[in-house]
Each structure stands twice: as C-alpha cells, then as structure tokens.
Design a protein around this motif. Structure first.
Motif, PDB file in Angstrom:
ATOM      1  N   ASP A   1      81.516 -51.786   4.509  1.00  0.00           N
ATOM      2  CA  ASP A   1      81.096 -50.618   3.731  1.00  0.00           C
ATOM      3  C   ASP A   1      82.107 -49.487   3.860  1.00  0.00           C
ATOM      4  O   ASP A   1      82.394 -48.783   2.881  1.00  0.00           O
ATOM      5  CB  ASP A   1      79.719 -50.146   4.195  1.00  0.00           C
TER       6      ASP A   1
ATOM      7  N   LYS B   1      84.119 -55.000  -3.802  1.00  0.00           N
ATOM      8  CA  LYS B   1      82.658 -54.943  -3.821  1.00  0.00           C
ATOM      9  C   LYS B   1      82.071 -56.344  -3.894  1.00  0.00           C
ATOM     10  O   LYS B   1      81.062 -56.652  -3.236  1.00  0.00           O
ATOM     11  CB  LYS B   1      82.198 -54.102  -5.008  1.00  0.00           C
ATOM     12  N   LYS B   2      82.693 -57.207  -4.689  1.00  0.00           N
ATOM     13  CA  LYS B   2      82.243 -58.595  -4.798  1.00  0.00           C
ATOM     14  C   LYS B   2      82.276 -59.289  -3.436  1.00  0.00           C
ATOM     15  O   LYS B   2      81.347 -60.031  -3.079  1.00  0.00           O
ATOM     16  CB  LYS B   2      83.132 -59.341  -5.801  1.00  0.00           C
TER      17      LYS B   2
ATOM     18  N   GLU C   1      79.469 -57.841  -1.119  1.00  0.00           N
ATOM     19  CA  GLU C   1      78.151 -58.311  -1.554  1.00  0.00           C
ATOM     20  C   GLU C   1      77.960 -59.790  -1.269  1.00  0.00           C
ATOM     21  O   GLU C   1      76.854 -60.224  -0.905  1.00  0.00           O
ATOM     22  CB  GLU C   1      77.966 -58.011  -3.045  1.00  0.00           C
TER      23      GLU C   1
ATOM     24  N   ARG D   1      77.142 -60.067   2.419  1.00  0.00           N
ATOM     25  CA  ARG D   1      75.785 -59.579   2.708  1.00  0.00           C
ATOM     26  C   ARG D   1      74.729 -60.600   2.276  1.00  0.00           C
ATOM     27  O   ARG D   1      73.728 -60.812   2.970  1.00  0.00           O
ATOM     28  CB  ARG D   1      75.569 -58.243   2.003  1.00  0.00           C
TER      29      ARG D   1
END
Length: 365
Positions: free
Chosen positions: A321, A104-105, A108, A111
């Motif tokens: 994702d 997830k890090k 993110e 992004r």
C-alpha cells in the motif's frame, strides 16, 4: 530463530548490495537465485556461495516463501504477478511498477490470495531517518508547515555501465530517485493528498561517458527534469525537484519545516548521515541518534522486516500500500504536467510504524 526462505530473481548490479546486506539479518535464508541470463545467476551464486537454478524451478520451489524481485523496473509487475500466482509473497526493488494501474493490479492480486507485497526503498528505516522521525513525533517542530526535497545530477550515463534503461519507460529521475525521497517524506509527514507538477525533456539523446560504452548514443523517452509540489493530508506543502539535467546544486536533500523549528534530513538514498535541528530563535544543532542501521548499507532491511512480519503476523513497513501510494504520487507529476491541473491522490497509505517498535536488543526482530 525461525527463518524465511528467499528466492532471488534478477542478478544485476543491485543484487550484490542486497546479498551483502542480507548477512546482517539471520531471518533471511536465501535458498536459490535465478536470472534470464543463467551465466549471470551462476556468477552471482558462485560469488556468495548460493545455488543458481532455472526461473521455473525457483518459482515452484516449496522451500521459498518470498520472491525478491531485482529485475529492471518494467519487469517488476510481471515478475510480481508470477510470484503471486505461484503462491509466494513478493518483495520488489523500487519502484513497485512503472504504471500505477499495473501496480494496483499486483497489490490487489496479492490481497485476493492472502499474500504480501513489499517494495523498496527501505532506506527510511535507517538510523538517520528514524532519528528524524523521532524529532518530528516529539512535537518539537510544532505544526507541520512544509519542506523541500531535491535530487539533481547530470545523468547516470556518466557512471552506469548500462544506462539506457534510465531513459526508457520506467526510467527518468522521478521513478528512479523519487521513491527514496517520497517514501521518506511519507515516513516523516504521512500520506500525500495532492500533486502539482511540471515535467520536461530537453534532449532526445544522451551520450554515454562511462568507460564500458563511452561514446555510444542512446535515445531519451522520458522526462528528465520533474518539479512540483506535494500537498500532504496534514496540510504540509513540500517543493520537490528530481532531475538528470543539472550540473550541480547546493540544496540539502530534505528539509522539513514546522511552526516552531526546522529539520535537515540527510540523503534518503542512504541509511545514515547528519540530522540537524533549528528551534525558533536558536542555532542549528546536530541531533544525536541512538538508532541502529545508520553506519552502513543495509539494503535488505525492508525484506528482513517483511520476513519477521510474516512470522509474527504483523504488517511489514515497506508494504504494497505504501509503495502503491508512492507510485501514484510519482505518476501524478506527469498527469499534472500534461493537463495543467492538480491531481488528487486516491490511495490512502499510512505512515509505517517507527522501527523502534520491533527492535529487540538493538536488532530487528
């Protein structure tokens, strides 16, 4: 055709498959390769007529747009973050990471900088799996009911020259083989909402039988038999087992069930294979395919799709994702096993677009 500059980090076993398959996709311009072991980088570069450089030089090369990360799983996020920090998109071998929070890090971080993350597997883009997707999308199966997904073998120490990492953190049958099966299931049925699972580790050591290191004993730090249930957002329920503890089995890799029919889907670790359909009251029939990328190993098509997507400013199919969703699902089996409870999935990945939406003259464009 415009080309996208590719730099490869990690020149182990899988790199040869990528480099061979990349020749099918002119959009990929491989401009340099690098490895912590310079000799490995040079050997692979010489084999394919490429340029080997130091790691620092690869990350700072302005001609490189995407870093192809073929390192071992526990290095995927570290290398990916370094690529993002250098202003590069990154496409990783599976899995995206070995821990959901770290994956997830990475997503993110990309992004936040307007960069892309991609990740294998890309086998669901193969002709067989796109054909299965067409069957489901046609509605012939009726309402989705469920399915089964099985990969079971005695373990990779039988054939792999350096199998220890399969039994370290980041290894095991779920993180190794689960990405193929779960990603294809999301391609076929959509996102997953809940996981119930049990994970076991029956042996503390394994003995290598591959000839390169035959007789060497290696420790086992991860679950080697993982079984449970995937509940999909559309209501379908799929039983899944991934194991390095089973001598053999007769289950087909994937079956999908609907109220009006059933579908056999071939091995999601391959691009081709036979798709079979059974309509209620009928007999099993082969499903003909007019989809490309079924008759070989195209293990770089996901990277090529990402490169085309960068040029066209569209979403790539093997996106961060999707990979993060699959990673969360895989980690949930261990959480469910430890807690004895079902685990709700928080990520909301969408089904990737069918490959036919970006095929021109039967070729990826």
């Amino acid at each position: 055709m415009d080309k996208v500059g590719i730099g490869i980090v990690g020149l182990g076993n899988i790199s040869a498959a990528y480099l061979k398959a990349a020749q099918n996709f002119p959009v990929l311009d491989i401009r340099a390769v690098a490895d912590m072991n310079p000799a490995a980088a040079k050997a692979r570069a010489d084999e394919f007529g490429l340029r080997a450089v130091e790691l620092d030089a690869l990350f700072t090369d302005p001609s490189i747009d995407i870093i192809l990360n073929l390192t071992i799983p526990k290095a995927h996020v570290e290398v990916g973050l370094r690529a993002i920090a250098a202003g590069k998109h990154v496409y990783s071998e599976k899995p995206l990471g070995i821990v959901f929070a770290e994956g997830k890090k990475l997503v993110e971080a990309a992004r936040a900088k307007g960069l892309r993350v991609g990740s294998a597997p890309d086998t669901f883009l193969g002709g067989a799996h796109q054909t299965a997707r067409q069957v489901i999308d046609s509605g012939v199966l009726g309402q989705a009911v469920g399915g089964t997904a099985y990969f079971m073998c005695p373990g990779h120490e039988r054939w792999h020259p350096n199998p220890a990492f399969y039994y370290e953190a980041g290894g095991g049958p779920m993180l190794d083989m689960g990405p193929y099966y779960i990603t294809d299931l999301v391609n076929l049925l959509g996102p997953i909402s809940k996981v119930l699972g049990v994970s076991t580790r029956l042996r503390d050591t394994r003995t290598i039988t591959a000839k390169e290191r035959a007789g060497e004993v290696i420790p086992v730090h991860v679950a080697t038999h993982v079984s449970g249930t995937l509940v999909f957002a559309n209501g379908a329920v799929v039983q899944i087992t991934m194991s390095f503890d089973v001598a053999g089995h007769k289950h087909v890799p994937l079956e999908i069930y609907g109220t009006e029919g059933s579908l056999i889907v071939p091995d999601p670790n391959n691009f081709g294979g036979d798709v079979q359909l059974l309509k209620t009251g009928g007999e099993w029939e082969d499903v003909a395919t007019d989809q490309p990328y079924w008759d070989g190993n195209f293990r770089s098509i996901g990277l090529a799709d990402m490169a085309h997507a960068v040029l066209a400013n569209r979403l790539h199919r093997c996106n961060g994702d999707l990979a993060l969703h699959v990673l969360e699902v895989m980690e949930a089996f261990d959480t469910s096993s430890r807690t004895g409870h079902a685990v709700d999935i928080t990520t909301k990945a969408e089904r990737p677009e069918a490959l036919s939406t970006s095929l021109v003259g039967g070729k990826l464009a």
